[in-house]
Design a protein around this motif. Structure first.
Motif, PDB file in Angstrom:
ATOM      1  N   THR A   1     -45.875  83.239  39.509  1.00  0.00           N
ATOM      2  CA  THR A   1     -46.249  84.487  38.611  1.00  0.00           C
ATOM      3  C   THR A   1     -44.853  85.309  38.549  1.00  0.00           C
ATOM      4  O   THR A   1     -44.174  85.488  39.177  1.00  0.00           O
ATOM      5  CB  THR A   1     -47.208  85.452  39.148  1.00  0.00           C
TER       6      THR A   1
ATOM      7  N   LYS B   1     -53.917  83.628  34.481  1.00  0.00           N
ATOM      8  CA  LYS B   1     -55.104  84.114  35.417  1.00  0.00           C
ATOM      9  C   LYS B   1     -56.084  84.068  35.095  1.00  0.00           C
ATOM     10  O   LYS B   1     -56.455  85.042  34.225  1.00  0.00           O
ATOM     11  CB  LYS B   1     -54.279  84.831  36.633  1.00  0.00           C
TER      12      LYS B   1
ATOM     13  N   ASP C   1     -62.096  90.113  40.646  1.00  0.00           N
ATOM     14  CA  ASP C   1     -60.806  90.499  40.676  1.00  0.00           C
ATOM     15  C   ASP C   1     -60.893  91.875  40.061  1.00  0.00           C
ATOM     16  O   ASP C   1     -59.849  92.612  40.141  1.00  0.00           O
ATOM     17  CB  ASP C   1     -59.996  89.577  39.730  1.00  0.00           C
TER      18      ASP C   1
ATOM     19  N   LYS D   1     -46.793  83.846  33.730  1.00  0.00           N
ATOM     20  CA  LYS D   1     -46.474  82.806  34.654  1.00  0.00           C
ATOM     21  C   LYS D   1     -45.151  82.138  34.149  1.00  0.00           C
ATOM     22  O   LYS D   1     -44.860  82.203  32.955  1.00  0.00           O
ATOM     23  CB  LYS D   1     -47.703  81.645  34.724  1.00  0.00           C
TER      24      LYS D   1
END
Length: 230
Positions: free
Chosen positions: A38, A68, A110, A175
């Motif tokens: 990341t 993600k 999340d 990323k």
């Protein structure tokens, strides 16, 4: 320090302030782990987080997402619960979810979204969700009756940014596999949002310092004057 990290350190001059494009190119180049690292952005602001009128918090959808897949939990009832399920929420419920979180220490998600009428229920989880940065908040768009839009934006790559106690914002912008060009676009989108969120009470230089780094790599400093340039 590992051999790969030490090799990466040699590629970055600690005394140089890079342009965003240069810094992100270096972040990609110094990403040497076996997994897709990341890329994190760290922004120190000239505000005092101890004062409520100098808080900086919000959310923005990055043009290329974060790389993600986020799991979304939605607190809603009735039609809004059905809307959330149709929009792709991973978990939808009300009091039973509160009991699951409190009783089982359940955190397989999340992001948490809640309709405004559910905040009385969700408020019981403040001590649990708050420290993990999961408490729904109107400023980040996670307290809303438009649950379908909220879920869509989160799944598309919406990130939340907020000050820590040292007046620094830490935020993922993608990323290493994205490549520098896409990361630069994500970086600019984040920085534009942070600059627009400047509190009226903030005095002097607002953006004090900016750096980017991969998960396992060294940081590259960006010239604050160049944050919205290539």
């Amino acid at each position: 320090m590992g051999k790969k990290y030490l090799e990466s350190v040699k590629l970055i001059d600690k005394n140089t302030l890079y342009t965003p494009a240069e810094a992100l190119e270096l972040s990609v180049k110094t990403s040497k782990a076996k997994f897709d690292e990341t890329i994190e952005c760290h922004v120190r602001l000239g505000v005092d987080p101890r004062h409520a009128d100098q808080q900086v918090r919000g959310a923005v959808v990055l043009p290329h997402g974060t790389g993600k897949s986020l799991r979304v939990l939605v607190f809603a009832r009735g039609e809004k619960a059905k809307e959330a399920e149709a929009a792709g929420a991973d978990f939808v419920g009300a009091d039973e979810l509160v009991q699951k979180i409190q009783g089982e220490n359940w955190f397989d998600y999340d992001v948490v979204v809640a309709t405004p009428d559910m905040m009385g229920v969700v408020g019981r989880l403040g001590r649990v969700l708050g420290p993990k940065g999961l408490m729904p908040n109107p400023k980040s768009g996670t307290v809303t009756f438009d649950v379908a839009k909220a879920i869509s934006e989160i799944k598309a790559g919406k990130v939340e940014y907020r000050l820590d106690k040292n007046a620094i914002i830490h935020c993922s912008i993608g990323k290493a596999s994205f490549g520098a060009e896409k990361l630069v676009e994500n970086f600019h989108t984040l920085m534009e949002a942070i600059i627009k969120a400047k509190p009226a009470a903030a005095k002097g230089q607002y953006v004090k310092s900016v750096s980017v780094a991969s998960t396992m790599g060294p940081g590259a400093k960006i010239n604050p004057v160049k944050v919205l340039e290539g």
